[in-house]
Design a protein around this motif. Structure first.
Motif, PDB file in Angstrom:
ATOM      1  N   LYS A   8      73.051   3.592   3.824  1.00 16.03           N
ATOM      2  CA  LYS A   8      72.978   3.114   5.201  1.00 16.03           C
ATOM      3  C   LYS A   8      73.995   3.868   6.054  1.00 16.03           C
ATOM      4  CE  LYS A   8      74.449  -1.037   4.643  1.00 16.03           C
ATOM      5  NZ  LYS A   8      74.763  -2.476   4.575  1.00 16.03           N
ATOM      6  N   PRO A   9      73.853   3.779   7.382  1.00 18.51           N
ATOM      7  CA  PRO A   9      74.913   4.330   8.240  1.00 18.51           C
ATOM      8  C   PRO A   9      76.239   3.564   8.045  1.00 18.51           C
ATOM      9  CG  PRO A   9      72.892   3.925   9.506  1.00 18.51           C
ATOM     10  CD  PRO A   9      72.704   3.284   8.166  1.00 18.51           C
ATOM     11  N   ASN A  10      77.337   4.261   8.215  1.00 19.17           N
ATOM     12  CA  ASN A  10      78.695   3.678   8.245  1.00 19.17           C
ATOM     13  C   ASN A  10      79.255   3.148   6.927  1.00 19.17           C
ATOM     14  OD1 ASN A  10      79.339   4.187  10.928  1.00 19.17           O
ATOM     15  ND2 ASN A  10      77.999   2.502  11.566  1.00 19.17           N
ATOM     16  N   VAL A  11      78.637   3.490   5.828  1.00 20.13           N
ATOM     17  CA  VAL A  11      79.160   3.021   4.533  1.00 20.13           C
ATOM     18  C   VAL A  11      80.210   3.983   3.974  1.00 20.13           C
ATOM     19  CG1 VAL A  11      77.148   1.665   3.888  1.00 20.13           C
ATOM     20  CG2 VAL A  11      77.193   4.111   3.369  1.00 20.13           C
ATOM     21  N   GLY A  12      80.293   5.203   4.562  1.00 24.34           N
ATOM     22  CA  GLY A  12      81.291   6.172   4.101  1.00 24.34           C
ATOM     23  C   GLY A  12      80.684   7.401   3.433  1.00 24.34           C
ATOM     24  N   ALA A 220      80.262   2.137  -5.219  1.00 23.77           N
ATOM     25  CA  ALA A 220      80.731   0.948  -4.494  1.00 23.77           C
ATOM     26  C   ALA A 220      81.952   1.345  -3.691  1.00 23.77           C
ATOM     27  CB  ALA A 220      81.038  -0.169  -5.482  1.00 23.77           C
ATOM     28  N   ASN A 221      81.696   1.871  -2.472  1.00 31.41           N
ATOM     29  CA  ASN A 221      82.778   2.433  -1.650  1.00 31.41           C
ATOM     30  C   ASN A 221      83.534   1.340  -0.884  1.00 31.41           C
ATOM     31  OD1 ASN A 221      84.246   4.659  -0.667  1.00 31.41           O
ATOM     32  ND2 ASN A 221      83.074   4.628   1.253  1.00 31.41           N
ATOM     33  N   LYS A 222      84.664   1.747  -0.331  1.00 27.24           N
ATOM     34  CA  LYS A 222      85.590   0.854   0.393  1.00 27.24           C
ATOM     35  C   LYS A 222      86.099  -0.218  -0.572  1.00 27.24           C
ATOM     36  CE  LYS A 222      83.169   1.761   4.766  1.00 27.24           C
ATOM     37  NZ  LYS A 222      82.888   1.346   6.131  1.00 27.24           N
ATOM     38  N   ILE A 223      86.341   0.198  -1.800  1.00 23.01           N
ATOM     39  CA  ILE A 223      86.808  -0.732  -2.833  1.00 23.01           C
ATOM     40  C   ILE A 223      88.179  -1.305  -2.438  1.00 23.01           C
ATOM     41  CG2 ILE A 223      87.993   0.979  -4.325  1.00 23.01           C
ATOM     42  CD1 ILE A 223      85.681  -1.803  -5.622  1.00 23.01           C
ATOM     43  N   ASP A 224      88.901  -0.568  -1.579  1.00 22.70           N
ATOM     44  CA  ASP A 224      90.214  -1.041  -1.101  1.00 22.70           C
ATOM     45  C   ASP A 224      90.080  -2.302  -0.255  1.00 22.70           C
ATOM     46  OD1 ASP A 224      88.922   1.100   0.492  1.00 22.70           O
ATOM     47  OD2 ASP A 224      90.476   0.640   1.979  1.00 22.70           O
ATOM     48  N   LEU A 225      88.896  -2.559   0.294  1.00 21.32           N
ATOM     49  CA  LEU A 225      88.688  -3.752   1.127  1.00 21.32           C
ATOM     50  C   LEU A 225      87.921  -4.849   0.381  1.00 21.32           C
ATOM     51  CD1 LEU A 225      87.510  -2.042   4.475  1.00 21.32           C
ATOM     52  CD2 LEU A 225      89.833  -2.733   3.858  1.00 21.32           C
ATOM     53  N   ASP A 226      87.610  -4.623  -0.881  1.00 19.09           N
ATOM     54  CA  ASP A 226      86.752  -5.550  -1.621  1.00 19.09           C
ATOM     55  C   ASP A 226      87.475  -6.862  -1.946  1.00 19.09           C
ATOM     56  OD1 ASP A 226      84.596  -6.548  -3.160  1.00 19.09           O
ATOM     57  OD2 ASP A 226      85.597  -5.871  -4.983  1.00 19.09           O
ATOM     58  N   VAL A 242      84.689   2.994  -5.787  1.00 22.56           N
ATOM     59  CA  VAL A 242      85.054   4.229  -5.091  1.00 22.56           C
ATOM     60  C   VAL A 242      85.881   3.929  -3.842  1.00 22.56           C
ATOM     61  CG1 VAL A 242      84.118   6.218  -3.800  1.00 22.56           C
ATOM     62  CG2 VAL A 242      82.982   5.478  -5.907  1.00 22.56           C
ATOM     63  N   CYS A 243      86.873   4.770  -3.598  1.00 24.28           N
ATOM     64  CA  CYS A 243      87.550   4.747  -2.298  1.00 24.28           C
ATOM     65  C   CYS A 243      87.549   6.181  -1.775  1.00 24.28           C
ATOM     66  CB  CYS A 243      88.974   4.200  -2.410  1.00 24.28           C
ATOM     67  SG  CYS A 243      89.756   4.064  -0.792  1.00 24.28           S
ATOM     68  N   ALA A 244      86.498   6.496  -1.024  1.00 23.79           N
ATOM     69  CA  ALA A 244      86.310   7.870  -0.537  1.00 23.79           C
ATOM     70  C   ALA A 244      87.456   8.280   0.375  1.00 23.79           C
ATOM     71  CB  ALA A 244      84.979   7.981   0.202  1.00 23.79           C
TER      72      ALA A 244
HETATM   73  N1  LIG Z   1      88.609   1.191   4.029  1.00 27.20           N
HETATM   74  C1  LIG Z   1      87.806   2.228   3.814  1.00 27.20           C
HETATM   75  N2  LIG Z   1      87.126   2.795   4.830  1.00 27.20           N
HETATM   76  C2  LIG Z   1      86.336   3.844   4.568  1.00 27.20           C
HETATM   77  C3  LIG Z   1      86.193   4.382   3.260  1.00 27.20           C
HETATM   78  N3  LIG Z   1      85.328   5.413   3.319  1.00 27.20           N
HETATM   79  C4  LIG Z   1      84.945   5.534   4.613  1.00 27.20           C
HETATM   80  N4  LIG Z   1      85.547   4.596   5.375  1.00 27.20           N
HETATM   81  C5  LIG Z   1      85.402   4.377   6.837  1.00 27.20           C
HETATM   82  O1  LIG Z   1      84.074   3.946   7.132  1.00 27.20           O
HETATM   83  C6  LIG Z   1      83.653   4.451   8.410  1.00 27.20           C
HETATM   84  C7  LIG Z   1      82.321   5.164   8.263  1.00 27.20           C
HETATM   85  O2  LIG Z   1      82.502   6.312   7.474  1.00 27.20           O
HETATM   86  P1  LIG Z   1      81.498   7.561   7.478  1.00 27.20           P
HETATM   87  O3  LIG Z   1      81.939   8.446   6.372  1.00 27.20           O
HETATM   88  O4  LIG Z   1      81.398   8.166   8.828  1.00 27.20           O
HETATM   89  O5  LIG Z   1      80.128   6.818   7.128  1.00 27.20           O
HETATM   90  P2  LIG Z   1      78.604   7.346   7.112  1.00 27.20           P
HETATM   91  O6  LIG Z   1      77.980   6.907   8.386  1.00 27.20           O
HETATM   92  O7  LIG Z   1      77.986   6.643   5.953  1.00 27.20           O
HETATM   93  O8  LIG Z   1      78.632   8.824   6.950  1.00 27.20           O
HETATM   94  C8  LIG Z   1      84.759   5.359   8.892  1.00 27.20           C
HETATM   95  O9  LIG Z   1      85.560   4.639   9.787  1.00 27.20           O
HETATM   96  C9  LIG Z   1      85.548   5.675   7.625  1.00 27.20           C
HETATM   97  O10 LIG Z   1      86.892   5.975   7.876  1.00 27.20           O
HETATM   98  C10 LIG Z   1      86.940   3.762   2.190  1.00 27.20           C
HETATM   99  O11 LIG Z   1      86.875   4.156   1.025  1.00 27.20           O
HETATM  100  N5  LIG Z   1      87.714   2.698   2.538  1.00 27.20           N
END
Ligand SMILES: Nc1nc2c(ncn2[C@@H]2O[C@H](COP(=O)(O)OP(=O)(O)O)[C@@H](O)[C@H]2O)c(=O)[nH]1
Ligand SMILES: [Mg+2]
Length: 389
Positions: A8-12, A220-226, A242-244
């Motif tokens: 999806k959009p905005n997942v990282g 499973a990204n943004k694991i730091d916020l899970d 994952v924490c990209a």
């Molecule tokens: N907390 C956290 N935020 C993340 C992580 N990865 C990406 N983000 C944030 O999620 C938002 C969307 O990221 P983006 O890479 O542009 O998402 P895309 O639309 O899927 O390509 C941005 O504000 C990133 O900084 C992560 O591992 N942890």
């Protein structure tokens, strides 16, 4: 070898892509890390034979860091997709174009649940729902492509001017689907001799073809916020934490000589010149990501996609079986990724057509044994190809 980053959009996705393609050093055969705006070069890592043979290697098409060989793969940052895209919602066609060449898909989800099903910010979305939507969506795409020319295909099969398998694989060739794979799936469904398929059979066929040609692994990204979703997700899906963002920060700091960090590892070493703010950020990465999950997960998922899902192996051709070097003396110069069940003859052809054509046997360097053309390659094999001429 190409890996698609999807979701999806905005997942990282773009953050994951940027982290994965931020090179540690440029490799000769891939002088530019970015090929197209959304196509770049990343690496998969596996133990380098230099440790086992107690040699100092001089890689040419790849990199070796602390005994790990990093072999290049292409990575594509695929346009975002939302449920319903196969019916023309959102950036559907761009999405399909981007993933045509991909051998395997990394499905990035926001495990924190702070992105809703359309990629908008929210508080309480259940990320478990995301894990299944993507494969369904792509399966429906495949089904739609198959249905598009089904009348024509049906007529040709009836008039015996083509077989169902050949016509279907032609229809799917743009997605990197082979006729063998089409045949195998038709056989699995028990319809290989049919000249027509029902809607339900098309759905099942599309699903089989998709899972074989574009298998999916969940990041499973943004694991730091899970706050507990990952644990629930793991009960159903073999996902990787994952924490990209952390991986991107570590690679950037490494590149700026502020830390020493080898992707995929659980530690980094602080060097001089870090500001207090940078130290604080790295401290967060160490405590919240590395200590809890052993790595940022980015390298882990690339490796898992290529070595586990696809079953590829890393092999090392050499010209001198005693010194493990090429004609110029470079030790273990090249690493090649080979599909499962590849033989030494396949490797010979991969190096160069003329080497394949003049194949006169091979030596498995570890066992010092001579092997024939059908010998299957295993992970870490060092192979000397003997020329018949
Ligand atoms: N907390 C956290 N935020 C993340 C992580 N990865 C990406 N983000 C944030 O999620 C938002 C969307 O990221 P983006 O890479 O542009 O998402 P895309 O639309 O899927 O390509 C941005 O504000 C990133 O900084 C992560 O591992 N942890
Ligand atoms: Mg993006």
């Amino acid at each position: 070898m190409e890996l698609g980053v999807v979701g999806k959009p905005n997942v990282g996705k773009s953050t994951f892509y940027r982290a994965a393609t931020l090179a540690q050093a440029e490799v000769a055969s891939f002088p530019f890390t970015t090929i197209k705006p959304n196509l770049g070069v990343g690496y998969v890592s596996s133990p380098c034979p230099c440790a086992k043979f107690d040699l100092k290697c001089s890689p040419r098409n790849s990199l070796c860091r602390r005994g790990l060989r990093f072999t290049p793969v292409k990575i594509v940052d695929v346009a975002g997709i939302v449920p319903g895209a196969h019916r023309g919602r959102g950036l559907g066609n761009q999405f399909l174009d981007d993933l045509r060449q991909a051998h395997v898909l990394i499905h990035v989800i926001d495990v924190s649940g702070k992105t809703d099903e359309n990629g908008e910010p929210t508080k309480n979305h259940d990320p478990l729902r995301d894990a299944s939507f993507l494969s369904e969506e792509i399966d429906l795409w495949f089904a739609a492509i198959i249905k598009r020319n089904l009348d024509k295909i049906r007529n040709k099969v009836r008039q015996k001017t083509g077989s169902l398998a050949a016509l279907l694989s032609e229809q799917l060739s743009g997605l990197g689907v082979s006729e063998d794979s089409v045949k195998a799936s038709l056989k699995k469904l028990g319809v290989e001799g049919a000249c027509d398929l029902t809607d339900q059979q098309i759905r099942k066929f599309a699903s089989l073809i998709r899972s074989e040609n574009k298998p999916i692994i969940v990041a499973a990204n943004k694991i730091d916020l899970d706050e507990g979703n990952f644990k629930r997700l793991k009960q159903d899906v073999d996902a990787v934490a994952v924490c990209a963002e952390a991986e991107l920060a570590l690679r950037e700091a490494n590149q700026a000589n502020l830390i020493e960090y080898v992707p995929g590892t659980s530690h980094f070493k602080l060097l001089d010149g870090l500001s207090d703010k940078q130290k604080e950020a790295l401290d967060f990465v160490e405590k919240e990501v590395l200590d809890k999950h052993q790595s940022t997960g980015v390298q882990k998922i690339l490796n898992k996609a290529v070595f586990q899902l696809l079953g590829y192996v890393t092999v090392y051709p050499v010209e001198n079986e005693h010194k493990l070097c090429d004609s110029s003396g470079a030790v273990l110069p090249d690493s090649y990724l080979m599909p499962p069940n590849s033989t030494v003859l396949d490797l010979a052809y991969k190096i160069h057509t003329s080497i394949g054509e003049n194949f006169g046997g091979a030596i498995d360097v570890a066992s010092k044994k001579k092997v024939g053309k059908d010998h299957t390659l295993s992970e870490g094999d060092v192979i000397k190809i003997i020329s018949a001429k």
